[in-house]
Design an enzyme around this catalytic site. Structure first.
Site: not given
Ligand code: MRU
Length: 362
Positions: A53-54, A89, A200, A241, A251
């Site tokens: 999550g970003a 990442r 997720q 993200d 995203n």
């Molecule tokens: O690969 P992830 O689980 O890190 O991806 C997360 C997402 O795509 C979320 O929608 C994004 O980071 C927003 S989190 C508030």
């Protein structure tokens, strides 16, 4: 937010420059925490998605830089640690944002004070993230209340991936409006995209909604369009993200297809983000946002629990097939109804005006 009735954050100081995190790879099956002390552990936690999550990635990286400085506070070590954390990442801009902010804070400090200054800045950023997300929740809840009033009935919201409290320090982005609206007594139901390949949605979003007592239903990723065609989705809210200054939003893979379906069916499509997710240096998201490609094994295999409750990985594809694993896609601004930020709600073209006094990193 709550797990088993206990208030938790996703990351917290654990003494001696260490932090503890919830190991999200094991949710919803097991609640296990991990202690991160050394730079390599922080890098691995981000790359292997113990944290994800970003916003949470950004805060973890900030603490990771502080951990590196305990070992070596020199400018060279700062640069090396930033490179290692940044490479963990590539899509979420919060990583670069957080590292830049910590680096700026420690630059004038003498070497012996740098680690403490970095840790204190990371903790401040963690607290600010909680505040930002709460404000996103309040702005988004007003929007949901207005939609519910116009509909005159319970509201059905659809979300993709996990942009809930587990993706931030607390509250979440896309789910913060849900939590605040629920707190205010609004009746809501959330359609949760399972979000292949890492699930997720099924594993984290459904878990956290269930823990807060919010009504929800898990659907396969391809069901959203069908539900929208039949009037069963009133609004889509997702996180992001990286958002360009023009309002293109990267995203989790599949977000673009939800935006297309929402556009076709006239369902409002919102992206909830804190300011730290906006990359002011970019205008064309499709051309410029780096898209992470992960191991194809995440596509060909799945992890879950067996009948005895043991965590197991199973192969779902025939051996020998190649698998491509693009982790994110870009939704162009023209498909986005609005952004829900800590400053309020605005159309994509109004982002720069709404946030005009935010300090833009060099
Ligand atoms: O690969 P992830 O689980 O890190 O991806 C997360 C997402 O795509 C979320 O929608 C994004 O980071 C927003 S989190 C508030």
């Amino acid at each position: 937010m709550l797990i088993d009735g206990r208030r938790m954050r996703t990351i917290w100081p654990a003494g001696d420059g260490a932090v503890e995190i919830i190991d999200q790879r094991l949710l919803p099956h097991r609640l296990v925490t991990a202690r991160l002390t050394r730079l390599a552990e922080f890098v691995a936690a981000i790359a292997d998605m113990q944290v994800r999550g970003a916003p949470l990635i950004g805060i973890t990286a900030a603490y990771g830089l502080a951990a590196a400085l305990r070992v070596d506070p020199s400018d060279r070590a700062v640069a090396e640690a930033r490179t290692a954390l940044l490479a963990a990442r590539p899509t979420a801009v919060n990583l670069a944002w957080a590292l830049e902010r910590v680096a700026r804070r420690i630059a004038p400090a003498p070497n012996q004070r740098r680690a403490a200054a970095a840790f204190s800045e990371a903790s401040t950023m963690a607290d600010e993230d909680v505040q930002s997300c709460r404000h996103i929740g309040e702005a988004g809840a007003r929007l949901l209340t207005d939609l519910a009033a116009r509909k005159n009935g319970d509201l059905n919201l659809l979300t993709h991936c996990n942009a809930g409290w587990l993706a931030t320090v607390d509250w979440g982005t896309a789910l913060a409006p849900v939590y605040v609206a629920a707190e205010q007594g609004l009746n809501l139901h959330v359609w949760v995209d399972e979000t292949r390949p890492r699930n997720q949605g099924a594993g984290l979003t459904a878990f956290e909604l269930g823990q807060q007592g919010v009504d929800h239903t898990i659907i396969v990723d391809n069901a959203g369009g069908h539900l929208m065609q039949h009037g069963r989705v009133d609004v889509v809210i997702v996180g992001a993200d990286r958002v360009t200054r023009t309002g293109d939003a990267a995203n989790k893979i599949g977000t673009y297809l939800k935006a297309l379906a929402a556009h076709d069916t006239g369902v409002p499509f919102y992206v909830a983000v804190p300011t730290s997710t906006i990359d002011w240096t970019l205008s064309d998201g499709l051309a410029a946002i780096p898209i992470e490609e992960r191991d194809g094994r995440e596509v060909t295999h799945m992890v879950g629990t067996d009948a005895a409750g043991a965590l197991t990985e199973v192969r779902i594809a025939a051996p020998g097939s190649a698998a491509a694993n693009y982790a994110f896609d870009v939704t162009p601004a023209r498909l986005i109804t609005g952004f829900i930020t800590e400053r309020g709600v605005c159309a994509p073209g109004e982002l720069a005006a709404l946030l005009c006094d935010v300090e833009v990193p060099a």
